[in-house]
Each structure stands twice: as structure tokens, then as C-alpha cells.
Write an enzyme that holds these catalytic residues in place. Sequence first.
Site, short mmCIF file in Angstrom:
data_model
loop_
_atom_site.label_atom_id
_atom_site.label_comp_id
_atom_site.label_asym_id
_atom_site.label_seq_id
_atom_site.Cartn_x
_atom_site.Cartn_y
_atom_site.Cartn_z
N GLY A 115 0.77 -1.24 0.00
CA GLY A 115 0.00 0.00 0.00
C GLY A 115 0.80 1.28 0.00
O GLY A 115 0.28 2.33 0.36
N SER A 116 2.05 1.23 -0.46
CA SER A 116 2.82 2.48 -0.47
C SER A 116 2.26 3.45 -1.52
O SER A 116 2.34 4.67 -1.34
CB SER A 116 4.31 2.22 -0.71
OG SER A 116 4.54 1.72 -2.00
N LEU A 165 -9.33 -8.05 -13.47
CA LEU A 165 -10.74 -7.65 -13.43
C LEU A 165 -11.36 -7.92 -14.80
O LEU A 165 -10.77 -7.60 -15.83
CB LEU A 165 -10.86 -6.17 -13.06
CG LEU A 165 -10.35 -5.81 -11.66
CD1 LEU A 165 -10.42 -4.31 -11.44
CD2 LEU A 165 -11.14 -6.55 -10.57
N HIS A 205 1.42 0.19 -13.33
CA HIS A 205 2.22 -1.01 -13.64
C HIS A 205 3.70 -0.63 -13.73
O HIS A 205 4.04 0.34 -14.40
CB HIS A 205 1.74 -1.65 -14.95
CG HIS A 205 2.48 -2.91 -15.26
ND1 HIS A 205 2.48 -3.99 -14.40
CD2 HIS A 205 3.26 -3.26 -16.31
CE1 HIS A 205 3.24 -4.95 -14.93
NE2 HIS A 205 3.72 -4.52 -16.07
C1 GRF Z 1 4.00 -1.78 -7.14
O1 GRF Z 1 5.26 -1.98 -7.69
C2 GRF Z 1 2.92 -1.86 -8.19
O2 GRF Z 1 3.26 -1.29 -9.41
C3 GRF Z 1 2.76 -3.33 -8.25
O3 GRF Z 1 2.94 -3.86 -7.00
C4 GRF Z 1 3.65 -2.92 -6.22
C5 GRF Z 1 2.72 -2.51 -5.12
O4 GRF Z 1 3.30 -1.61 -4.24
N1 GRF Z 1 2.41 -4.03 -9.35
P1 GRF Z 1 2.46 -1.00 -3.05
O5 GRF Z 1 1.55 -2.10 -2.51
O6 GRF Z 1 1.69 0.16 -3.56
O7 GRF Z 1 3.47 -0.60 -2.03
#
Ligand code: GRF
Length: 215
Positions: A21-22, A106, A127
Amino acid sequence: MTADTTSGPAARLVVLASGRGSNLQALIDACAAGALAAKVVGVWSHTASALALERARRAGIPATFIAPPSKRADAETRAEWERELAERIAHAEPDLIVLAGWMRILGPELIARFTDAAGRTRIVNLHPALPGELPGMDAIVEAFAEAEDGKRRESGVMVHVVVPEVDAGPVLAVERVPIDVAAGLDAFEAAMHAAEHRLLVAAVRDYLARLGTPA
Ligand code: GRF
């Protein structure tokens, strides 16, 4: 961060997140700082232990685990789960749904449900690869491995409108990230995540402006 000077009601964002969730946090922080004229009104995850849910709750945002069907579930069970998810999201009345580290595909029915009368799909995905490259869950590691093999010197992150094809769809924003093999995978991952946090906020801001809110 630049303050957003647009007037009008804050756009309503629903965020779907599977893990850390960053990127959700980047959106929450940008809203709180006034850099994004929006508010996150709901977060859903198919992972009960997702840190994303915890981050949302800490920010006072309703955060819900929605138990996913098993990997062996038939197509109808999966479709029902997705209808339930769509129903709940619709209740939150989002102007835009943001897939921020969302690891489930989805289907067309859900995508169609959040496509407005003008044909604009109000779902965007982040992505960690350049358009047309490295779809799927391991894009960062795969890009680094290709760089180690001398096959690439950069990768990047993109935000795109969601279509039924995975990690594809009209591109809203791209940031290129150079790969320094000597600095190692951890450093590359950190650079990619920093780019994601910047790009997601900017892309959501620009797409909302293009859409005009409310939905
Ligand atoms: C990110 O690299 C996003 O692009 C992906 O998974 C990761 C998730 O990061 N496919 P976070 O959960 O938002 O920290």
C-alpha cells in the site's frame, strides 16, 4: 508538491490494493497535502493482512477485506465475486477507481460497469514497466534480470486506463527509470517505487481533470 488550485468538490477515489500500500499512501498523502483535489473514500483488498488496509484505517478511510474465491473456483463463482466487489465499489460512488498494486485480473463486466456514458473507463492501473513490456507480477525483477544479461538499460512505470487485457490499455503517464546493475536490485526497486509514487499522483490528477468530476 504543488498545491492544486482547481475548485469544485473533491473527487471520490476508491483504491484496490493487494499488499504493502505504499502507492495508496502516496495518494492519501497527496490528498491531505492539497496536492490532489480528491479524497480516498474506500479501500478494498482481497488480502486480509494487506498493509494497505491498515494504512487506510490509520487515515480514517473505510477499508474492507473481500475474501476471494479459491484458485480452483469455476468461472461463475469468480464472476459472482467480481459482481459483489463491483456492487460494493458502486456504493462508494467513486469518480475514479485506482488499482494501486492490485494483483487480480478484473473482467469485462466490472470494467463496463465503471465506464461512463461517454465511453470513458473510470479505472486506472499502475504497472511497473514501460508500455507494451513485461506484463504480470514480476516486472521489476524481470527488468533487472534483463539488464544483468545486457538486454536493457532502463525500465519504467506507467499508469493506464484499464481494459480487459492485463497491464495494457490507453497510457496516461510514463516515467522512465534507468537500471544501474552495479547498484543492485534493491536500489532499482527503490527507484521504481519512488517513480510510481510520483507518477500515480500526477496521472490521477490529470485524468480527473480530463474526466471532469463527478462521474
Ligand atoms: C507496485 O510496484 C505496483 O506497481 C505493483 O505492486 C507494487 C505494489 O506496491 N504491481 P504497493 O503495494 O503500492 O506498495
